[in-house]
Design an enzyme around this catalytic site. Structure first.
Site, PDB file in Angstrom:
ATOM      1  N   ARG A  57       0.788  -1.223   0.000  1.00  0.00           N
ATOM      2  CA  ARG A  57       0.000   0.000   0.000  1.00  0.00           C
ATOM      3  C   ARG A  57       0.823   1.278   0.000  1.00  0.00           C
ATOM      4  O   ARG A  57       0.552   2.199  -0.776  1.00  0.00           O
ATOM      5  CB  ARG A  57      -0.927   0.058   1.234  1.00  0.00           C
ATOM      6  CG  ARG A  57      -2.205  -0.723   1.091  1.00  0.00           C
ATOM      7  CD  ARG A  57      -2.589  -1.306   2.440  1.00  0.00           C
ATOM      8  NE  ARG A  57      -1.600  -2.287   2.806  1.00  0.00           N
ATOM      9  CZ  ARG A  57      -1.656  -3.561   2.408  1.00  0.00           C
ATOM     10  NH1 ARG A  57      -2.683  -3.980   1.724  1.00  0.00           N
ATOM     11  NH2 ARG A  57      -0.693  -4.410   2.719  1.00  0.00           N
ATOM     12  N   LYS A  86      26.583  -3.829  -1.520  1.00  0.00           N
ATOM     13  CA  LYS A  86      28.060  -3.818  -1.557  1.00  0.00           C
ATOM     14  C   LYS A  86      28.626  -3.098  -0.345  1.00  0.00           C
ATOM     15  O   LYS A  86      29.816  -2.817  -0.289  1.00  0.00           O
ATOM     16  CB  LYS A  86      28.529  -3.108  -2.838  1.00  0.00           C
ATOM     17  CG  LYS A  86      28.057  -3.732  -4.122  1.00  0.00           C
ATOM     18  CD  LYS A  86      28.585  -2.919  -5.312  1.00  0.00           C
ATOM     19  CE  LYS A  86      27.537  -2.697  -6.352  1.00  0.00           C
ATOM     20  NZ  LYS A  86      27.905  -1.640  -7.301  1.00  0.00           N
ATOM     21  N   ARG A 107      11.219   3.957   3.447  1.00  0.00           N
ATOM     22  CA  ARG A 107      10.853   2.934   4.446  1.00  0.00           C
ATOM     23  C   ARG A 107      12.108   2.145   4.789  1.00  0.00           C
ATOM     24  O   ARG A 107      12.848   1.721   3.881  1.00  0.00           O
ATOM     25  CB  ARG A 107       9.766   1.998   3.930  1.00  0.00           C
ATOM     26  CG  ARG A 107       9.554   0.800   4.879  1.00  0.00           C
ATOM     27  CD  ARG A 107       8.325   0.022   4.553  1.00  0.00           C
ATOM     28  NE  ARG A 107       7.115   0.767   4.884  1.00  0.00           N
ATOM     29  CZ  ARG A 107       5.898   0.242   4.847  1.00  0.00           C
ATOM     30  NH1 ARG A 107       5.734  -1.022   4.493  1.00  0.00           N
ATOM     31  NH2 ARG A 107       4.847   0.970   5.142  1.00  0.00           N
TER      32      ARG A 107
HETATM   33  N1   CP Z   1      -0.270   0.117   5.760  1.00  0.00           N
HETATM   34  C1   CP Z   1       0.948  -0.185   5.267  1.00  0.00           C
HETATM   35  O1   CP Z   1       1.984   0.408   5.655  1.00  0.00           O
HETATM   36  O2   CP Z   1       0.927  -1.186   4.335  1.00  0.00           O
HETATM   37  P1   CP Z   1       2.169  -1.695   3.492  1.00  0.00           P
HETATM   38  O3   CP Z   1       3.143  -2.312   4.479  1.00  0.00           O
HETATM   39  O4   CP Z   1       1.638  -2.660   2.502  1.00  0.00           O
HETATM   40  O5   CP Z   1       2.822  -0.485   2.856  1.00  0.00           O
END
Ligand code: CP
Length: 311
Positions: A57, A86, A107
């Site tokens: 998402r 690396k 992320r």
């Molecule tokens: N809600 C959410 O962070 O979903 P994903 O991990 O699929 O990005």
């Protein structure tokens, strides 16, 4: 709005007024998110989405938001295809990305990675989840789902269910709900309670919080049940995970006697905590919630990168 060029590392980076403005803006973006209305708000912009943990998402809704607004994405969806394999540091990787793009969506499994990236980058950094710490844009879309259903956030009774220890979405959401005067009912196995430092911060904000481990009792007067997955990947050992796995599940029997207008939210993915039989009931709002990720992220990106701002 004064979001131009800003990093969004934590929900703490946004005031109540700024959150309200983003949600108002996001509502206007819904037809664009649905593909019914064109927009060139991000024309000529390049947004890097760097995901060093799995995502469906968050990454795809950010990319849909950019592309629906006429921008382009540079994507890292797998650490294995980068020079981090690396031995390149996150700091150097982000410095490179900031010279190739106008904003970075990151992320990473480590808490604090987004802050480090914001320090490394000349361009705005948006935290798309850093370990068990924060997921601020998820909190924005969670709020939008509640506001869409009830017309307000103030005075709502929200059950936060499940993994409150490792669940970064509840860490961001609880701070936002405190800002808006919603009431929180924490329902979690003892081993998955909200971290003490966050609980202290919420108490200092004057948040209305109670605890009710028994799920049916927690749900009885609630407006929202916000269900979370047990974050298996964050547990230090398998035994600790097994001791809490499967300890809660929202099914029809749990919702018997709940308010008819109660909504069930979940940041998804789910792994057994919400019975699919709930999908067919008016309580299920989690797929709408997931769609709202697109207009919310459109509103945020176009505020951080307004036209003519040169990044
Ligand atoms: N809600 C959410 O962070 O979903 P994903 O991990 O699929 O990005």
């Amino acid at each position: 709005m004064a979001l131009k060029g800003r990093d969004i590392v934590s929900i703490r980076d946004l005031s109540t007024d700024e959150i309200s403005e983003i949600l108002d803006h996001a509502r206007k973006m819904i037809p664009v998110a649905e593909g019914k209305k064109p927009s060139d708000a991000l024309e000529g912009r390049v947004v890097a989405t760097a995901f060093f943990e799995p995502s469906t998402r968050t990454r795809l809704s950010f990319e849909a938001a950019v592309q629906r607004l006429g921008g382009r994405c540079l994507t890292i969806a797998d650490i294995g295809v980068t020079s981090m394999r690396k031995g390149e540091s996150l700091y150097d990787t982000v410095r490179m990305l900031s010279s190739y793009s106008d904003a970075i969506v990151l992320r990473h499994p480590n808490e604090g990675a987004a802050r480090l990236a914001a320090d490394a980058s000349d361009r705005p950094v948006i935290n798309a989840g850093d370990g068990a710490n924060q997921h601020p844009t998820q909190a924005l879309l969670d709020l939008m789902a509640m506001q869409e259903a009830f017309g307000t956030l103030s005075g709502l009774k929200v059950v936060l269910l499940g993994d409150l220890k490792y669940g970064r979405t509840v860490h961001s959401l609880s701070l936002a709900l405190a800002q808006f005067g919603s009431e929180m009912i924490l329902s979690a196995p003892k081993a998955l309670a909200l971290p003490e430092d966050l609980r202290g911060e919420l108490d200092a904000l004057g948040a209305k919080i109670s605890e009710e481990p028994e799920l049916k009792r927690a749900v009885r007067d609630a407006d929202v049940v916000y269900v979370t997955r047990i974050q298996k990947e964050r547990f230090p050992d398998e035994g600790e995970y097994r001791s809490v796995a499967g300890s809660y599940r929202v099914d029809a029997s749990v919702l018997e006697g709940a308010k008819p207008q109660l909504i069930v939210l979940h940041p998804l993915p789910r792994a057994g905590e919400v019975d699919p039989e709930i999908d067919r009931t008016p309580h299920a709002a989690y797929f709408r919630q997931a769609f709202l990720a697109v207009p919310v992220r459109m509103a945020l990106l176009s505020s951080i990168l307004p036209p003519g701002s040169g990044g």
